[in-house]
Design a protein around this motif. Structure first.
Motif, mmCIF file in Angstrom:
data_model
loop_
_atom_site.group_PDB
_atom_site.id
_atom_site.type_symbol
_atom_site.label_atom_id
_atom_site.label_comp_id
_atom_site.label_asym_id
_atom_site.label_seq_id
_atom_site.Cartn_x
_atom_site.Cartn_y
_atom_site.Cartn_z
ATOM 1 N N VAL A 105 6.040 -18.168 6.828
ATOM 2 C CA VAL A 105 5.669 -18.759 8.116
ATOM 3 C C VAL A 105 4.229 -19.260 7.993
ATOM 4 N N TYR A 155 -9.416 -4.212 -0.112
ATOM 5 C CA TYR A 155 -10.800 -4.218 0.352
ATOM 6 C C TYR A 155 -11.589 -5.447 -0.095
ATOM 7 N N GLY A 178 0.465 -20.092 8.566
ATOM 8 C CA GLY A 178 -0.549 -19.388 9.342
ATOM 9 C C GLY A 178 -1.178 -20.287 10.383
ATOM 10 N N MET A 230 1.520 -7.765 12.303
ATOM 11 C CA MET A 230 1.969 -9.132 12.590
ATOM 12 C C MET A 230 3.481 -9.096 12.738
ATOM 13 N N GLY A 285 -8.276 -6.796 8.333
ATOM 14 C CA GLY A 285 -7.040 -6.043 8.332
ATOM 15 C C GLY A 285 -7.328 -4.575 8.053
ATOM 16 N N LEU A 298 -12.349 -11.489 10.668
ATOM 17 C CA LEU A 298 -10.969 -11.002 10.756
ATOM 18 C C LEU A 298 -10.826 -9.886 9.745
ATOM 19 N N TYR A 326 0.817 -1.217 0.000
ATOM 20 C CA TYR A 326 0.000 0.000 0.000
ATOM 21 C C TYR A 326 0.849 1.266 0.000
ATOM 22 N N ILE A 354 -3.514 -9.482 4.831
ATOM 23 C CA ILE A 354 -4.828 -8.916 5.136
ATOM 24 C C ILE A 354 -4.719 -7.506 5.724
ATOM 25 N N ILE A 355 -3.535 -7.149 6.203
ATOM 26 C CA ILE A 355 -3.371 -5.801 6.768
ATOM 27 C C ILE A 355 -3.261 -4.761 5.644
ATOM 28 N N GLY A 356 -2.196 -4.894 4.851
ATOM 29 C CA GLY A 356 -1.939 -3.876 3.828
ATOM 30 C C GLY A 356 -3.031 -3.790 2.785
ATOM 31 N N MET A 410 -0.904 -14.638 5.666
ATOM 32 C CA MET A 410 -1.989 -13.969 6.399
ATOM 33 C C MET A 410 -1.740 -12.482 6.569
ATOM 34 N N ALA A 411 -0.460 -12.094 6.627
ATOM 35 C CA ALA A 411 -0.176 -10.676 6.877
ATOM 36 C C ALA A 411 -0.675 -9.782 5.745
ATOM 37 N N LEU A 455 -7.284 -20.868 -0.117
ATOM 38 C CA LEU A 455 -7.363 -19.638 0.686
ATOM 39 C C LEU A 455 -6.083 -18.819 0.537
ATOM 40 N N PRO A 466 -2.699 -20.359 5.967
ATOM 41 C CA PRO A 466 -2.012 -19.628 4.903
ATOM 42 C C PRO A 466 -0.753 -18.940 5.426
ATOM 43 N N ALA A 467 0.317 -19.023 4.652
ATOM 44 C CA ALA A 467 1.587 -18.427 5.057
ATOM 45 C C ALA A 467 1.615 -16.933 4.758
ATOM 46 N N LEU A 503 -16.644 -15.894 12.957
ATOM 47 C CA LEU A 503 -15.677 -14.847 13.283
ATOM 48 C C LEU A 503 -15.443 -13.915 12.093
ATOM 49 N N ASN A 505 -6.195 -4.427 3.468
ATOM 50 C CA ASN A 505 -7.483 -4.131 4.121
ATOM 51 C C ASN A 505 -8.532 -5.203 3.832
ATOM 52 N N LEU A 506 -8.148 -6.449 3.979
ATOM 53 C CA LEU A 506 -9.078 -7.531 3.655
ATOM 54 C C LEU A 506 -9.984 -7.867 4.838
ATOM 55 N N ARG A 507 -11.125 -8.399 4.517
ATOM 56 C CA ARG A 507 -12.040 -8.889 5.554
ATOM 57 C C ARG A 507 -12.343 -10.365 5.287
ATOM 58 N N LEU A 508 -12.071 -11.199 6.272
ATOM 59 C CA LEU A 508 -12.394 -12.624 6.191
ATOM 60 C C LEU A 508 -13.496 -12.887 7.207
ATOM 61 N N GLU A 509 -14.607 -13.410 6.751
ATOM 62 C CA GLU A 509 -15.709 -13.616 7.690
ATOM 63 C C GLU A 509 -16.290 -15.009 7.520
#
Lengths: 338, 338
Positions: A260, B242, A262, A250, A278, A276, A60, B269-271, B266-267, B232, B263-264, A274, B273-277
């Motif tokens: 690494v 998003y 998950g 993270m 970001g 999750l 980003y 999802i931060i940059g 997962m990070a 995934l 998933p290796a 749930l 801006n993902l949503r996993l529900e």
């Protein structure tokens, strides 16, 4: 001419950054050009997100360039101005950190009104990390009455404010941090309900799951993630139905040299419903007004406690940054430049 | 007395369920007691979620009990009634599957109005799997105009309807399924834009990431997950900022005998801006009216295509169930009982 020293990225870190990835360079600044100001920085910040920009990966924000000065939040004083909007002595905030002084268009810096707070607070509790805590907890995790809140990286700049906001709003808070001093700060000063000292328990998913089950046998409704890894897996285990996870960072992953794996229990997100999510703070600037208003009220009542870890001088900036990943900081890590 | 055969759980499966985990038993049913009906089932369903109930683990539904008949959706005909609300010949839907006939309180079964659809559709496209697709795509993933949609398990009961709904609403759809026949169905009959046949590409995260990058070089905005694992991880790689992930199932994990790492990446999802529900359909019954209305309109226009894989007779139910995990079904897997 003004002499300024700056930190440049000499090479891209592999794993944990090392001093050799950085170089200190000296530059001479001419007088500011038309529309420009010259600023002497007084404070600069180092933040975990900067690690991502040191990789040559699109994200980003674009990656830092080799041989160029790094960037990041800074506060400074205008020492020369060639623009009517700013005058010498004005305090300004900018993204031109990692250097002692700079010339830049006046429009690229923001005049700072401190509202009586120490200037460096605007790099921490009243700045980007503060808003990150506020927006992540209230908007992304959608905190609601009765929620039990779990926070990792809880003694850091963001985490410690998440803990405080949650406590001030009446929640049970479980905080994870590394080391007895941080644990004591969180328990005795911030007043969280339980602390997990992961340097004592170990940071495996199994160890953290057991510690969290003891601290919150009823489960958690909100997880504010600064760490990832075993903390995220433990939080999935502890989550009550409809729990919301604000995934802010993270840090346990940032220096990994190989992927690494998950959490091994991702499938729990189905049966427990749930969410999750970001987030990055720049999508939540619209909350800054509300945040500063609430923060000001807490501060006025003496309810706000923050810590900072200060290094002195531009040459210490790489070490300050590296310290973020070894747990050297309590609260915000800052570099004082003048 | 009415004779009925039923499938009981003889032992809890370790890994992939086997025939030996089930037993066929014969019971004699007395006449229905006061307020009860006696029902002869005509159809029963087997669904992946039932695998979770075979473990002795607390979840959103209690585990199946050893030595007791399994449970699940069924459609049948009332053959005797001791309650004024139902009469012989009425079609009813219930959760008393895995058996040929049963006695139960009239209040525990629902009278079925087929609206001209085949009765078994109410165990599939017009029933729980259908609503799962509809709610997951429209509410959980919050589908919006222009979204590129990726669906795993796309030839199954839920996935094939997700693909159709997304296509009917004008989206680009990438479908993943295993095998050439399923791929052909999705491409030629459902009309998805691209199919990933993971039996041809391999189902590693790397292989699926490459296949997805080719099918959707622009990235994806919605991922409807029925599979988990490499799918995934690939979806996280392909996600645009998003993106929203509706996590409906992780069939690749259900028979794992040891924890499977997540998933290796997962990070990301931060940059991004993902949503996993995660979600379960029972929280979305309120959408059933809207769903059946839209579904009816598509059906009336001949736009709806569904497939089912039918096994005959109660003795075939365990094999039908096991086949869900080996990809034996195209569309809904059903057992015809009478």
């Amino acid at each position: 001419m003004t002499t300024s020293r700056e930190i440049r990225l000499r090479s891209r870190p592999q794993g944990l950054p090392a001093a050799a990835n950085f170089e200190l360079a000296t530059v001479e600044l001419a007088a500011p050009g038309p529309g420009e100001v010259q600023v002497r920085n007084t404070w600069m910040t180092v933040d975990p997100y900067m690690r991502g920009r040191m990789n040559d990966v699109k994200s980003y924000v674009p990656p830092f360039q080799l041989g160029r000065p790094l960037e990041g939040g800074a506060i400074g004083e205008v020492i020369a101005s060639n623009d009517p909007s700013l005058k010498p002595g004005d305090l300004v905030q900018s993204n031109f950190g990692w250097r002692e002084a700079f010339n830049a268009p006046a429009s690229s810096v923001q005049k700072l009104n401190t509202h009586g707070l120490p200037t460096e607070a605007f790099l921490g509790v009243a700045g980007m990390p503060g808003l990150t805590a506020y927006a992540g907890l209230l908007r992304v995790a959608a905190l609601k009455p009765g929620d039990v809140v779990f926070v990792s990286g809880a003694a850091g700049a963001v985490g410690s404010l998440v803990c405080q906001i949650a406590k001030l709003k009446g929640h049970k808070v479980i905080a994870s941090a590394g080391g007895a001093e941080k644990a004591r700060f969180l328990k005795d000063e911030i007043g969280v309900d339980a602390v997990i000292d992961y340097k004592a328990t170990g940071d495996s998913a199994a160890a953290l799951t057991a510690a969290l089950a003891e601290a919150a046998p009823e489960g958690i409704d909100v997880y504010f993630d600064n760490v990832g890894g075993g903390h995220l897996e433990a939080a999935l285990n502890a989550a009550r139905p409809y729990a919301r996870f604000a995934i802010c960072g993270m840090i346990s992953m940032y220096n990994a040299e190989a992927p690494v794996p998950g959490p091994a229990n991702m499938a729990l997100i189905i049966g427990k419903n749930l969410r999750l999510e970001g987030f990055i703070v720049s999508n939540h600037w619209d909350m800054m007004g509300d945040f500063l208003k609430e923060l000001g009220a807490w501060h006025a009542k003496g309810q706000l406690k923050w810590r900072q870890t200060v290094r002195e001088g531009i040459a210490s900036a790489p070490d300050a940054f590296i310290g973020l990943f070894t747990g050297a900081n309590m609260g915000k890590m800052l570099v004082k430049l003048a």
